[in-house]
Scaffold this motif. Structure first.
Motif, mmCIF file in Angstrom:
data_model
loop_
_atom_site.group_PDB
_atom_site.id
_atom_site.type_symbol
_atom_site.label_atom_id
_atom_site.label_comp_id
_atom_site.label_asym_id
_atom_site.label_seq_id
_atom_site.Cartn_x
_atom_site.Cartn_y
_atom_site.Cartn_z
ATOM 1 N N ARG A 185 74.965 -79.776 -65.035
ATOM 2 C CA ARG A 185 75.746 -80.953 -65.417
ATOM 3 C C ARG A 185 75.303 -81.520 -66.758
ATOM 4 O O ARG A 185 76.129 -81.877 -67.595
ATOM 5 C CB ARG A 185 75.637 -82.011 -64.334
ATOM 6 C CG ARG A 185 76.237 -81.584 -63.021
ATOM 7 C CD ARG A 185 75.984 -82.637 -61.974
ATOM 8 N NE ARG A 185 76.204 -82.127 -60.642
ATOM 9 C CZ ARG A 185 76.302 -82.911 -59.580
ATOM 10 N NH1 ARG A 185 76.202 -84.214 -59.688
ATOM 11 N NH2 ARG A 185 76.488 -82.385 -58.394
ATOM 12 N N ILE A 186 74.021 -81.570 -66.960
ATOM 13 C CA ILE A 186 73.513 -82.142 -68.217
ATOM 14 C C ILE A 186 73.808 -81.207 -69.385
ATOM 15 O O ILE A 186 74.278 -81.634 -70.442
ATOM 16 C CB ILE A 186 72.010 -82.462 -68.091
ATOM 17 C CG1 ILE A 186 71.833 -83.596 -67.068
ATOM 18 C CG2 ILE A 186 71.420 -82.855 -69.437
ATOM 19 C CD1 ILE A 186 70.414 -83.857 -66.631
ATOM 20 N N ILE A 187 73.576 -79.916 -69.202
ATOM 21 C CA ILE A 187 73.826 -78.962 -70.293
ATOM 22 C C ILE A 187 75.332 -78.853 -70.548
ATOM 23 O O ILE A 187 75.761 -78.683 -71.692
ATOM 24 C CB ILE A 187 73.171 -77.595 -70.008
ATOM 25 C CG1 ILE A 187 72.734 -76.921 -71.310
ATOM 26 C CG2 ILE A 187 74.062 -76.671 -69.241
ATOM 27 C CD1 ILE A 187 71.493 -77.444 -71.899
ATOM 28 N N GLY A 188 76.147 -78.981 -69.498
ATOM 29 C CA GLY A 188 77.594 -78.994 -69.669
ATOM 30 C C GLY A 188 78.049 -80.169 -70.506
ATOM 31 O O GLY A 188 78.931 -80.040 -71.358
ATOM 32 N N LEU A 189 77.435 -81.324 -70.287
ATOM 33 C CA LEU A 189 77.747 -82.505 -71.086
ATOM 34 C C LEU A 189 77.369 -82.284 -72.547
ATOM 35 O O LEU A 189 78.163 -82.544 -73.451
ATOM 36 C CB LEU A 189 77.013 -83.730 -70.535
ATOM 37 C CG LEU A 189 77.157 -85.016 -71.338
ATOM 38 C CD1 LEU A 189 78.584 -85.542 -71.259
ATOM 39 C CD2 LEU A 189 76.175 -86.068 -70.834
ATOM 40 N N ILE A 190 76.181 -81.754 -72.780
ATOM 41 C CA ILE A 190 75.704 -81.523 -74.144
ATOM 42 C C ILE A 190 76.601 -80.523 -74.874
ATOM 43 O O ILE A 190 76.965 -80.728 -76.033
ATOM 44 C CB ILE A 190 74.241 -81.031 -74.133
ATOM 45 C CG1 ILE A 190 73.315 -82.155 -73.647
ATOM 46 C CG2 ILE A 190 73.813 -80.538 -75.516
ATOM 47 C CD1 ILE A 190 71.903 -81.700 -73.325
ATOM 48 N N LEU A 191 76.975 -79.435 -74.193
ATOM 49 C CA LEU A 191 77.781 -78.381 -74.822
ATOM 50 C C LEU A 191 79.284 -78.595 -74.643
ATOM 51 O O LEU A 191 80.076 -77.766 -75.079
ATOM 52 C CB LEU A 191 77.377 -77.010 -74.272
ATOM 53 C CG LEU A 191 75.965 -76.551 -74.614
ATOM 54 C CD1 LEU A 191 75.624 -75.256 -73.884
ATOM 55 C CD2 LEU A 191 75.795 -76.377 -76.111
ATOM 56 N N GLN A 192 79.651 -79.676 -73.985
ATOM 57 C CA GLN A 192 81.053 -80.014 -73.730
ATOM 58 C C GLN A 192 81.791 -78.897 -72.997
ATOM 59 O O GLN A 192 82.858 -78.447 -73.401
ATOM 60 C CB GLN A 192 81.761 -80.403 -75.022
ATOM 61 C CG GLN A 192 81.154 -81.617 -75.662
ATOM 62 C CD GLN A 192 81.870 -82.047 -76.926
ATOM 63 O OE1 GLN A 192 82.581 -81.288 -77.554
ATOM 64 N NE2 GLN A 192 81.658 -83.294 -77.300
#
Length: 160
Positions: free
Chosen positions: A97-104
């Motif tokens: 979830r966090i990496i998805g947010l960072i990488l959109q």
């Protein structure tokens, strides 16, 4: 479309069976399984039998505060360039979830069991991360109720 399945460990179980069903029945998309910790006998079996592409990071511990782990995960996912991240189980879902947010990149989380241990901690973390999660997919009414009760996630975000 590239679909990245993110696991902490790839063992024989419900979440892994979901992944195998998705990959075996979907011939249109490229599926990659990213495993944060270890290489299991079941993973070897799936590689040989189903020709599934695995990427292993070989983490030895689960420390969400480790900069080196975040860096290795970030670089691995950036290299794969997935269209969507599907994550399974609590530990891997935090990272996804966090990496998805960072990488959109949109993140879909599968929850396949109810809370048994640490419901407050998991509920708080999952509640906060649910705001950056596209969908939460559950496998039964019991799991749906558990997610709604402990994570305080609204029903319209949950799919069964």
């Amino acid at each position: 479309m590239k679909i990245l399945h993110l696991y902490y460990r790839f063992q024989m179980g419900g979440a892994e069976n979901i992944t195998l069903a998705i990959i075996r029945n979907d011939k249109r998309h490229k599926h990659i399984v990213l495993v944060l910790q270890g290489l299991t006998d079941f993973q070897r079996h799936c590689q040989e039998t189903y020709h599934i592409q695995f990427t292993n990071l070989f983490w030895t511990t689960n420390s969400i505060l480790s900069f080196s782990k975040w860096k290795s995960l970030f670089l691995s996912i950036k290299k794969i360039k997935p269209s969507i991240i599907q994550s399974y189980m609590f530990d891997a879902s935090q990272y996804a979830r966090i990496i998805g947010l960072i990488l959109q990149i949109p993140v879909v989380v599968y929850i396949v069991n109810t809370y048994k241990r640490k419901p407050f901690k998991r509920g708080l973390i999952n509640y906060l991360l649910s705001f950056i999660t596209e969908r939460i997919i559950v496998c039964s009414d019991d799991v749906k109720y558990s997610v709604m009760q402990f994570d305080r996630v609204k029903e319209n975000k949950i799919v069964m």
